[in-house]
Design an enzyme around this catalytic site. Sequence first.
Site, PDB file in Angstrom:
ATOM      1  N   ASP A  10       0.378  -9.224   3.991  1.00 28.79           N
ATOM      2  CA  ASP A  10       0.428  -8.414   2.488  1.00 28.79           C
ATOM      3  C   ASP A  10       1.504  -8.953   1.536  1.00 28.79           C
ATOM      4  O   ASP A  10       2.504  -8.409   1.452  1.00 28.79           O
ATOM      5  CB  ASP A  10       0.552  -6.880   2.919  1.00 28.79           C
ATOM      6  CG  ASP A  10      -0.627  -6.373   3.460  1.00 28.79           C
ATOM      7  OD1 ASP A  10      -1.852  -6.915   3.433  1.00 28.79           O
ATOM      8  OD2 ASP A  10      -0.640  -5.043   4.067  1.00 28.79           O
ATOM      9  N   LYS A  31      -4.370 -11.529   9.004  1.00 29.74           N
ATOM     10  CA  LYS A  31      -5.029 -10.766   8.293  1.00 29.74           C
ATOM     11  C   LYS A  31      -4.832 -11.093   6.578  1.00 29.74           C
ATOM     12  O   LYS A  31      -3.766 -10.730   6.110  1.00 29.74           O
ATOM     13  CB  LYS A  31      -4.810  -9.269   8.445  1.00 29.74           C
ATOM     14  CG  LYS A  31      -5.870  -8.303   7.630  1.00 29.74           C
ATOM     15  CD  LYS A  31      -5.872  -6.792   7.957  1.00 29.74           C
ATOM     16  CE  LYS A  31      -4.983  -6.134   7.324  1.00 29.74           C
ATOM     17  NZ  LYS A  31      -5.177  -5.547   6.209  1.00 29.74           N
ATOM     18  N   ASP A  58      -9.955  -9.076   4.966  1.00 28.51           N
ATOM     19  CA  ASP A  58     -10.096  -7.480   4.804  1.00 28.51           C
ATOM     20  C   ASP A  58     -10.291  -7.262   3.520  1.00 28.51           C
ATOM     21  O   ASP A  58      -9.363  -6.723   2.731  1.00 28.51           O
ATOM     22  CB  ASP A  58      -8.948  -6.831   5.526  1.00 28.51           C
ATOM     23  CG  ASP A  58      -9.076  -5.507   5.508  1.00 28.51           C
ATOM     24  OD1 ASP A  58     -10.041  -4.996   5.454  1.00 28.51           O
ATOM     25  OD2 ASP A  58      -7.924  -4.788   5.662  1.00 28.51           O
ATOM     26  N   LYS A  60     -13.110  -5.013   2.419  1.00 30.01           N
ATOM     27  CA  LYS A  60     -13.733  -3.790   2.654  1.00 30.01           C
ATOM     28  C   LYS A  60     -15.000  -3.671   1.612  1.00 30.01           C
ATOM     29  O   LYS A  60     -14.599  -2.926   0.476  1.00 30.01           O
ATOM     30  CB  LYS A  60     -12.708  -2.629   2.276  1.00 30.01           C
ATOM     31  CG  LYS A  60     -11.646  -2.600   3.269  1.00 30.01           C
ATOM     32  CD  LYS A  60     -10.906  -1.323   3.412  1.00 30.01           C
ATOM     33  CE  LYS A  60      -9.832  -1.207   4.371  1.00 30.01           C
ATOM     34  NZ  LYS A  60      -8.720  -2.363   4.432  1.00 30.01           N
ATOM     35  N   PHE A  61     -15.677  -4.629   1.890  1.00 29.27           N
ATOM     36  CA  PHE A  61     -16.953  -4.671   0.934  1.00 29.27           C
ATOM     37  C   PHE A  61     -17.696  -3.211   1.055  1.00 29.27           C
ATOM     38  O   PHE A  61     -17.904  -2.600   1.843  1.00 29.27           O
ATOM     39  CB  PHE A  61     -17.981  -5.714   1.595  1.00 29.27           C
ATOM     40  CG  PHE A  61     -17.659  -6.820   1.672  1.00 29.27           C
ATOM     41  CD1 PHE A  61     -16.783  -7.628   0.750  1.00 29.27           C
ATOM     42  CD2 PHE A  61     -18.102  -7.793   2.865  1.00 29.27           C
ATOM     43  CE1 PHE A  61     -16.404  -8.976   0.882  1.00 29.27           C
ATOM     44  CE2 PHE A  61     -17.705  -9.030   2.862  1.00 29.27           C
ATOM     45  CZ  PHE A  61     -16.854  -9.586   2.180  1.00 29.27           C
ATOM     46  N   ASP A  63     -21.131  -2.028  -1.640  1.00 32.42           N
ATOM     47  CA  ASP A  63     -21.854  -2.389  -2.964  1.00 32.42           C
ATOM     48  C   ASP A  63     -23.430  -2.390  -2.422  1.00 32.42           C
ATOM     49  O   ASP A  63     -23.776  -1.866  -1.113  1.00 32.42           O
ATOM     50  CB  ASP A  63     -21.608  -3.767  -3.473  1.00 32.42           C
ATOM     51  CG  ASP A  63     -21.759  -3.892  -4.925  1.00 32.42           C
ATOM     52  OD1 ASP A  63     -22.891  -3.303  -5.531  1.00 32.42           O
ATOM     53  OD2 ASP A  63     -20.985  -4.575  -5.490  1.00 32.42           O
ATOM     54  N   PRO A  65     -26.940  -3.454  -0.966  1.00 31.64           N
ATOM     55  CA  PRO A  65     -27.147  -4.431   0.131  1.00 31.64           C
ATOM     56  C   PRO A  65     -27.505  -5.780  -0.203  1.00 31.64           C
ATOM     57  O   PRO A  65     -26.666  -6.749   0.573  1.00 31.64           O
ATOM     58  CB  PRO A  65     -28.733  -3.867   0.756  1.00 31.64           C
ATOM     59  CG  PRO A  65     -28.487  -2.423   0.290  1.00 31.64           C
ATOM     60  CD  PRO A  65     -28.022  -2.302  -0.891  1.00 31.64           C
ATOM     61  N   THR A  67     -26.178  -7.297  -2.681  1.00 29.39           N
ATOM     62  CA  THR A  67     -24.695  -8.137  -3.055  1.00 29.39           C
ATOM     63  C   THR A  67     -23.766  -8.265  -2.016  1.00 29.39           C
ATOM     64  O   THR A  67     -23.253  -9.229  -1.639  1.00 29.39           O
ATOM     65  CB  THR A  67     -24.165  -7.203  -4.068  1.00 29.39           C
ATOM     66  OG1 THR A  67     -25.084  -7.051  -5.328  1.00 29.39           O
ATOM     67  CG2 THR A  67     -22.753  -7.683  -4.634  1.00 29.39           C
ATOM     68  N   THR A 115      -7.976   6.412   6.385  1.00 29.73           N
ATOM     69  CA  THR A 115      -7.008   7.350   6.761  1.00 29.73           C
ATOM     70  C   THR A 115      -5.972   8.189   5.776  1.00 29.73           C
ATOM     71  O   THR A 115      -5.501   9.027   6.010  1.00 29.73           O
ATOM     72  CB  THR A 115      -5.981   6.756   7.760  1.00 29.73           C
ATOM     73  OG1 THR A 115      -5.491   5.772   7.080  1.00 29.73           O
ATOM     74  CG2 THR A 115      -6.739   6.409   8.923  1.00 29.73           C
ATOM     75  N   GLN A 186       3.827   4.698   7.834  1.00 22.92           N
ATOM     76  CA  GLN A 186       2.764   5.255   8.820  1.00 22.92           C
ATOM     77  C   GLN A 186       3.224   6.611   9.330  1.00 22.92           C
ATOM     78  O   GLN A 186       4.008   6.533  10.032  1.00 22.92           O
ATOM     79  CB  GLN A 186       2.686   3.886   9.647  1.00 22.92           C
ATOM     80  CG  GLN A 186       2.210   2.597   9.245  1.00 22.92           C
ATOM     81  CD  GLN A 186       0.667   2.591   8.804  1.00 22.92           C
ATOM     82  OE1 GLN A 186      -0.223   3.781   8.753  1.00 22.92           O
ATOM     83  NE2 GLN A 186       0.120   1.386   8.471  1.00 22.92           N
ATOM     84  N   ARG A 207       4.671  -4.793   8.694  1.00 22.95           N
ATOM     85  CA  ARG A 207       6.131  -4.635   8.663  1.00 22.95           C
ATOM     86  C   ARG A 207       7.105  -5.007   9.839  1.00 22.95           C
ATOM     87  O   ARG A 207       8.235  -5.692   9.750  1.00 22.95           O
ATOM     88  CB  ARG A 207       6.412  -3.611   7.823  1.00 22.95           C
ATOM     89  CG  ARG A 207       5.995  -3.724   6.461  1.00 22.95           C
ATOM     90  CD  ARG A 207       5.870  -2.443   5.701  1.00 22.95           C
ATOM     91  NE  ARG A 207       4.744  -1.806   6.039  1.00 22.95           N
ATOM     92  CZ  ARG A 207       4.418  -0.445   5.565  1.00 22.95           C
ATOM     93  NH1 ARG A 207       5.184   0.199   4.787  1.00 22.95           N
ATOM     94  NH2 ARG A 207       3.240   0.218   5.907  1.00 22.95           N
TER      95      ARG A 207
HETATM   96  O1  C5P Z   1       2.999  -3.045   7.637  1.00 26.26           O
HETATM   97  P1  C5P Z   1       1.919  -2.315   8.364  1.00 26.26           P
HETATM   98  O2  C5P Z   1       1.956  -2.793   9.917  1.00 26.26           O
HETATM   99  O3  C5P Z   1       2.265  -0.793   8.116  1.00 26.26           O
HETATM  100  O4  C5P Z   1       0.464  -2.746   8.021  1.00 26.26           O
HETATM  101  C1  C5P Z   1      -0.532  -2.330   8.292  1.00 26.26           C
HETATM  102  C2  C5P Z   1      -1.749  -2.901   7.697  1.00 26.26           C
HETATM  103  O5  C5P Z   1      -2.975  -2.329   7.976  1.00 26.26           O
HETATM  104  C3  C5P Z   1      -1.697  -2.950   6.275  1.00 26.26           C
HETATM  105  O6  C5P Z   1      -2.358  -4.158   5.766  1.00 26.26           O
HETATM  106  C4  C5P Z   1      -2.441  -1.810   5.820  1.00 26.26           C
HETATM  107  O7  C5P Z   1      -3.113  -1.747   4.590  1.00 26.26           O
HETATM  108  C5  C5P Z   1      -3.592  -1.603   6.632  1.00 26.26           C
HETATM  109  N1  C5P Z   1      -4.106  -0.395   7.062  1.00 26.26           N
HETATM  110  C6  C5P Z   1      -3.542   0.713   7.261  1.00 26.26           C
HETATM  111  N2  C5P Z   1      -3.990   1.889   7.662  1.00 26.26           N
HETATM  112  C7  C5P Z   1      -5.399   1.802   7.445  1.00 26.26           C
HETATM  113  C8  C5P Z   1      -6.171   0.996   7.094  1.00 26.26           C
HETATM  114  C9  C5P Z   1      -5.574  -0.409   6.958  1.00 26.26           C
HETATM  115  O8  C5P Z   1      -2.343   0.550   7.911  1.00 26.26           O
HETATM  116  N3  C5P Z   1      -5.895   3.239   8.039  1.00 26.26           N
END
Ligand code: C5P
Length: 228
Positions: A10, A31, A58, A60-61, A63, A65, A67, A115, A186, A207
């Site tokens: 990221d 990712k 990642d 997350k499509f 749209d 079908p 496309t 989430t 988180q 992170r």
């Molecule tokens: O830095 P961290 O370990 O929190 O990164 C988690 C990754 O997973 C990030 O790319 C975040 O956007 C993704 N993600 C998440 N929770 C979700 C869906 C995706 O943390 N429910």
Amino acid sequence: MPTELITVLDVDTREEALDIVSTCKGCAWFKIGFQLFTREGPPIVHAIQDMGRQVFLDLKFHDIPNTIAKGARSAADMGVSLTTLHAVGGRKMIARAREAVEGTNTRLLAVTILTSLSDEMLREEVGLPETAAQAVPRLARMAVEAGAHGIVCSPLEIQGVRQAVGPEPLVVTPGVRPRWSSKDDQARVMTPAEAARAGANMVVVGRPILKHENRAEAVRLIQEELAG
Ligand code: C5P
């Protein structure tokens, strides 16, 4: 098969991304999300593949079908190993995406309910009469029946998703934190060992690795935990 570690890229630039890939020695999967792909495009995918690593794209499509089928094929032609689509796009969208990647090495993961959405938001804003706890296993089962190779879910949803889809489909989870790291933003996390025991095939970690003073060591510690 031990649970696989996927490191999150990221970041905004190719330089930062490739620095992470080269310092995360021992990690085979990375990712790439909307942030990096929109800035750097397919060349960053190919650069990481040229370093002998696998890419989880990642985006997350979601749209119509036709496309999505074309987009999924573009992802497969880029050689990405995993890519994501929203289960709420429906059975036909997922089935068309599956047809489009058939015969390639690209596997499709379905995202069920984000989430970040609370039950109140699902009810009031999305108009969904179910709670997330009800909707997640239902959507996971539908997505797998329609052709998804796996599901992305929170660690706390792994058990319900496994029950819904059985042992075969891939279960991939972010929201994973080793005991030695900060939770950052988180809210509900599991350790790598707990996620592996709960049935995750792959864990997505950002992170705790990126902010570690020795990324290769962070990767090693997490992999050791995943291997039990
Ligand atoms: O830095 P961290 O370990 O929190 O990164 C988690 C990754 O997973 C990030 O790319 C975040 O956007 C993704 N993600 C998440 N929770 C979700 C869906 C995706 O943390 N429910």
